[in-house]
Motif scaffolding. Sequence first.
Motif, PDB file in Angstrom:
ATOM      1  N   SER A 187      60.403 -22.886  38.595  1.00  0.00           N
ATOM      2  CA  SER A 187      60.686 -21.860  39.599  1.00  0.00           C
ATOM      3  C   SER A 187      60.948 -22.482  40.962  1.00  0.00           C
ATOM      4  CB  SER A 187      59.501 -20.887  39.709  1.00  0.00           C
ATOM      5  OG  SER A 187      59.214 -20.305  38.453  1.00  0.00           O
ATOM      6  N   ASP A 188      61.782 -21.802  41.743  1.00  0.00           N
ATOM      7  CA  ASP A 188      62.038 -22.231  43.117  1.00  0.00           C
ATOM      8  C   ASP A 188      60.928 -21.787  44.058  1.00  0.00           C
ATOM      9  OD1 ASP A 188      65.504 -21.512  42.592  1.00  0.00           O
ATOM     10  OD2 ASP A 188      64.509 -23.464  42.547  1.00  0.00           O
ATOM     11  N   ALA A 189      60.256 -20.695  43.700  1.00  0.00           N
ATOM     12  CA  ALA A 189      59.178 -20.165  44.537  1.00  0.00           C
ATOM     13  C   ALA A 189      58.030 -19.711  43.660  1.00  0.00           C
ATOM     14  CB  ALA A 189      59.682 -19.007  45.398  1.00  0.00           C
ATOM     15  N   VAL A 190      56.815 -19.914  44.142  1.00  0.00           N
ATOM     16  CA  VAL A 190      55.611 -19.492  43.427  1.00  0.00           C
ATOM     17  C   VAL A 190      54.739 -18.693  44.394  1.00  0.00           C
ATOM     18  CG1 VAL A 190      53.506 -20.240  42.245  1.00  0.00           C
ATOM     19  CG2 VAL A 190      55.652 -21.495  41.897  1.00  0.00           C
ATOM     20  N   ILE A 191      54.310 -17.523  43.956  1.00  0.00           N
ATOM     21  CA  ILE A 191      53.402 -16.682  44.748  1.00  0.00           C
ATOM     22  C   ILE A 191      52.094 -16.590  43.989  1.00  0.00           C
ATOM     23  CG2 ILE A 191      53.064 -14.455  45.869  1.00  0.00           C
ATOM     24  CD1 ILE A 191      56.108 -14.045  45.638  1.00  0.00           C
ATOM     25  N   ALA A 192      50.999 -16.954  44.638  1.00  0.00           N
ATOM     26  CA  ALA A 192      49.707 -16.991  43.956  1.00  0.00           C
ATOM     27  C   ALA A 192      48.671 -16.179  44.714  1.00  0.00           C
ATOM     28  CB  ALA A 192      49.227 -18.443  43.818  1.00  0.00           C
ATOM     29  N   ASN A 193      47.667 -15.720  43.973  1.00  0.00           N
ATOM     30  CA  ASN A 193      46.485 -15.097  44.573  1.00  0.00           C
ATOM     31  C   ASN A 193      45.350 -15.183  43.572  1.00  0.00           C
ATOM     32  OD1 ASN A 193      44.796 -12.300  44.436  1.00  0.00           O
ATOM     33  ND2 ASN A 193      45.018 -13.039  46.534  1.00  0.00           N
ATOM     34  N   ILE A 194      44.181 -15.526  44.048  1.00  0.00           N
ATOM     35  CA  ILE A 194      42.958 -15.411  43.264  1.00  0.00           C
ATOM     36  C   ILE A 194      41.901 -14.845  44.200  1.00  0.00           C
ATOM     37  CG2 ILE A 194      43.485 -17.348  41.729  1.00  0.00           C
ATOM     38  CD1 ILE A 194      41.502 -19.031  43.347  1.00  0.00           C
ATOM     39  N   LEU A 249      45.775 -23.667  47.242  1.00  0.00           N
ATOM     40  CA  LEU A 249      46.572 -23.927  48.441  1.00  0.00           C
ATOM     41  C   LEU A 249      47.179 -25.333  48.406  1.00  0.00           C
ATOM     42  CD1 LEU A 249      44.370 -22.360  51.275  1.00  0.00           C
ATOM     43  CD2 LEU A 249      46.497 -21.445  50.320  1.00  0.00           C
ATOM     44  N   ALA A 250      46.406 -26.301  47.949  1.00  0.00           N
ATOM     45  CA  ALA A 250      46.917 -27.675  47.864  1.00  0.00           C
ATOM     46  C   ALA A 250      48.082 -27.767  46.875  1.00  0.00           C
ATOM     47  CB  ALA A 250      45.791 -28.622  47.461  1.00  0.00           C
ATOM     48  N   ARG A 251      47.967 -27.062  45.750  1.00  0.00           N
ATOM     49  CA  ARG A 251      49.055 -27.074  44.753  1.00  0.00           C
ATOM     50  C   ARG A 251      50.307 -26.412  45.313  1.00  0.00           C
ATOM     51  NH1 ARG A 251      47.535 -27.624  39.298  1.00  0.00           N
ATOM     52  NH2 ARG A 251      49.770 -27.449  38.912  1.00  0.00           N
ATOM     53  N   LEU A 252      50.132 -25.308  46.028  1.00  0.00           N
ATOM     54  CA  LEU A 252      51.282 -24.615  46.612  1.00  0.00           C
ATOM     55  C   LEU A 252      51.930 -25.469  47.696  1.00  0.00           C
ATOM     56  CD1 LEU A 252      49.816 -20.993  46.953  1.00  0.00           C
ATOM     57  CD2 LEU A 252      51.516 -21.771  45.284  1.00  0.00           C
ATOM     58  N   GLN A 253      51.108 -26.128  48.488  1.00  0.00           N
ATOM     59  CA  GLN A 253      51.611 -26.961  49.571  1.00  0.00           C
ATOM     60  C   GLN A 253      52.443 -28.116  49.037  1.00  0.00           C
ATOM     61  OE1 GLN A 253      48.408 -28.321  52.037  1.00  0.00           O
ATOM     62  NE2 GLN A 253      49.630 -28.220  53.897  1.00  0.00           N
ATOM     63  N   ALA A 254      52.055 -28.643  47.882  1.00  0.00           N
ATOM     64  CA  ALA A 254      52.766 -29.778  47.292  1.00  0.00           C
ATOM     65  C   ALA A 254      54.178 -29.416  46.844  1.00  0.00           C
ATOM     66  CB  ALA A 254      51.968 -30.324  46.105  1.00  0.00           C
ATOM     67  N   LEU A 255      54.463 -28.134  46.657  1.00  0.00           N
ATOM     68  CA  LEU A 255      55.793 -27.719  46.218  1.00  0.00           C
ATOM     69  C   LEU A 255      56.859 -28.025  47.275  1.00  0.00           C
ATOM     70  CD1 LEU A 255      54.956 -24.243  44.619  1.00  0.00           C
ATOM     71  CD2 LEU A 255      55.371 -26.407  43.433  1.00  0.00           C
ATOM     72  N   GLY A 256      56.437 -28.096  48.536  1.00  0.00           N
ATOM     73  CA  GLY A 256      57.402 -28.330  49.603  1.00  0.00           C
ATOM     74  C   GLY A 256      58.134 -29.648  49.477  1.00  0.00           C
ATOM     75  N   ALA A 257      57.501 -30.653  48.863  1.00  0.00           N
ATOM     76  CA  ALA A 257      58.153 -31.957  48.704  1.00  0.00           C
ATOM     77  C   ALA A 257      59.400 -31.863  47.838  1.00  0.00           C
ATOM     78  CB  ALA A 257      57.163 -32.961  48.104  1.00  0.00           C
ATOM     79  N   ALA A 258      59.447 -30.869  46.956  1.00  0.00           N
ATOM     80  CA  ALA A 258      60.609 -30.686  46.081  1.00  0.00           C
ATOM     81  C   ALA A 258      61.544 -29.604  46.616  1.00  0.00           C
ATOM     82  CB  ALA A 258      60.142 -30.316  44.673  1.00  0.00           C
ATOM     83  N   GLY A 259      61.321 -29.164  47.855  1.00  0.00           N
ATOM     84  CA  GLY A 259      62.169 -28.130  48.432  1.00  0.00           C
ATOM     85  C   GLY A 259      61.846 -26.738  47.936  1.00  0.00           C
ATOM     86  N   LYS A 260      60.720 -26.603  47.255  1.00  0.00           N
ATOM     87  CA  LYS A 260      60.335 -25.300  46.737  1.00  0.00           C
ATOM     88  C   LYS A 260      59.399 -24.594  47.721  1.00  0.00           C
ATOM     89  CE  LYS A 260      60.826 -26.701  41.908  1.00  0.00           C
ATOM     90  NZ  LYS A 260      60.213 -26.687  40.555  1.00  0.00           N
ATOM     91  N   LEU A 261      59.150 -23.328  47.447  1.00  0.00           N
ATOM     92  CA  LEU A 261      58.336 -22.512  48.343  1.00  0.00           C
ATOM     93  C   LEU A 261      57.070 -22.054  47.632  1.00  0.00           C
ATOM     94  CD1 LEU A 261      57.930 -20.937  51.001  1.00  0.00           C
ATOM     95  CD2 LEU A 261      59.250 -19.066  49.967  1.00  0.00           C
ATOM     96  N   GLY A 262      55.920 -22.329  48.225  1.00  0.00           N
ATOM     97  CA  GLY A 262      54.650 -21.855  47.701  1.00  0.00           C
ATOM     98  C   GLY A 262      54.039 -20.843  48.656  1.00  0.00           C
ATOM     99  N   LEU A 263      53.830 -19.624  48.182  1.00  0.00           N
ATOM    100  CA  LEU A 263      53.257 -18.544  48.986  1.00  0.00           C
ATOM    101  C   LEU A 263      51.895 -18.156  48.426  1.00  0.00           C
ATOM    102  CD1 LEU A 263      56.355 -16.169  49.344  1.00  0.00           C
ATOM    103  CD2 LEU A 263      55.560 -17.874  50.992  1.00  0.00           C
ATOM    104  N   TYR A 264      50.985 -17.816  49.311  1.00  0.00           N
ATOM    105  CA  TYR A 264      49.681 -17.295  48.885  1.00  0.00           C
ATOM    106  C   TYR A 264      49.546 -15.887  49.445  1.00  0.00           C
ATOM    107  CZ  TYR A 264      44.816 -17.199  47.441  1.00  0.00           C
ATOM    108  OH  TYR A 264      43.640 -16.875  46.799  1.00  0.00           O
ATOM    109  N   ARG A 265      49.286 -14.934  48.569  1.00  0.00           N
ATOM    110  CA  ARG A 265      49.137 -13.545  49.001  1.00  0.00           C
ATOM    111  C   ARG A 265      47.666 -13.241  49.292  1.00  0.00           C
ATOM    112  NH1 ARG A 265      48.563  -9.326  44.771  1.00  0.00           N
ATOM    113  NH2 ARG A 265      46.456  -9.569  45.539  1.00  0.00           N
ATOM    114  N   GLU A 266      47.400 -12.591  50.399  1.00  0.00           N
ATOM    115  CA  GLU A 266      46.033 -12.185  50.714  1.00  0.00           C
ATOM    116  C   GLU A 266      45.463 -11.319  49.591  1.00  0.00           C
ATOM    117  OE1 GLU A 266      45.791 -11.892  55.566  1.00  0.00           O
ATOM    118  OE2 GLU A 266      46.346 -10.114  54.445  1.00  0.00           O
ATOM    119  N   SER A 267      44.140 -11.284  49.473  1.00  0.00           N
ATOM    120  CA  SER A 267      43.489 -10.437  48.479  1.00  0.00           C
ATOM    121  C   SER A 267      43.552  -8.980  48.909  1.00  0.00           C
ATOM    122  CB  SER A 267      42.025 -10.854  48.297  1.00  0.00           C
ATOM    123  OG  SER A 267      41.941 -12.113  47.656  1.00  0.00           O
TER     124      SER A 267
END
Length: 202
Positions: A5-12, A32-50
């Motif tokens: 995926s080009d973008a990942v949206i996560a929440n726990i 958050l660390a996993r989502l942040q690492a996506l930026g190195a590949a030009g991808k987008l990691g988003l975290y949605r508030e609970s």
Amino acid sequence: ASRTSDAVIANIGVWYGEAQRHAYRADVGHVLARLQALGAAGKLGLYRESVVQHFPTASGSGLYEERTDGGPARPARARLSLIGAGSACPKQCARLGERFAETVDWRNRVLHELVAAHGFAPEHVVPVAELLRPMAALHKNTKWGCTLDCTHYCFHPQVWSALLDGVYRRLVNHFGADRRSSQMPRGRPGLTKRHGKRLTRP
């Protein structure tokens, strides 16, 4: 998902109670660390508030673990005594108390502390809590015995369009500029060529 995926949206987090606060902090930090690492590949990691819960509680917090409805997580004897009192089963979810109506709940407070500590881009956090805090009447009309579902929300276009707007804007801001620039015609902007003449576009 992050591989394809080009973008990942996560929440726990919504099922972590106060007793699991340390586990929650560790797990959200890992995500958050996993989502942040996506930026190195030009991808987008988003975290949605609970999402915000609106269970009837003595404190007004709305939290599931503090609910006073005699639901299934309570000891059977206490549950039966509440039901026998005739006023234990609520008919609707409860508005947050004055202490909690304008403040961030503990799960999202921990999230934003971790965002700052990890250097996670604040603009990559999708906000939902502030919008949902006053929405006690928008929960599903589902019951398990005495317990209402004061966690999940009904679908209402006006509310969900606002919630999803926070996702779409972040996708467009991250990917839209590059794609628009790649689709721009080459040459001077505002000019087109016809029959050997350069004409200004209206």
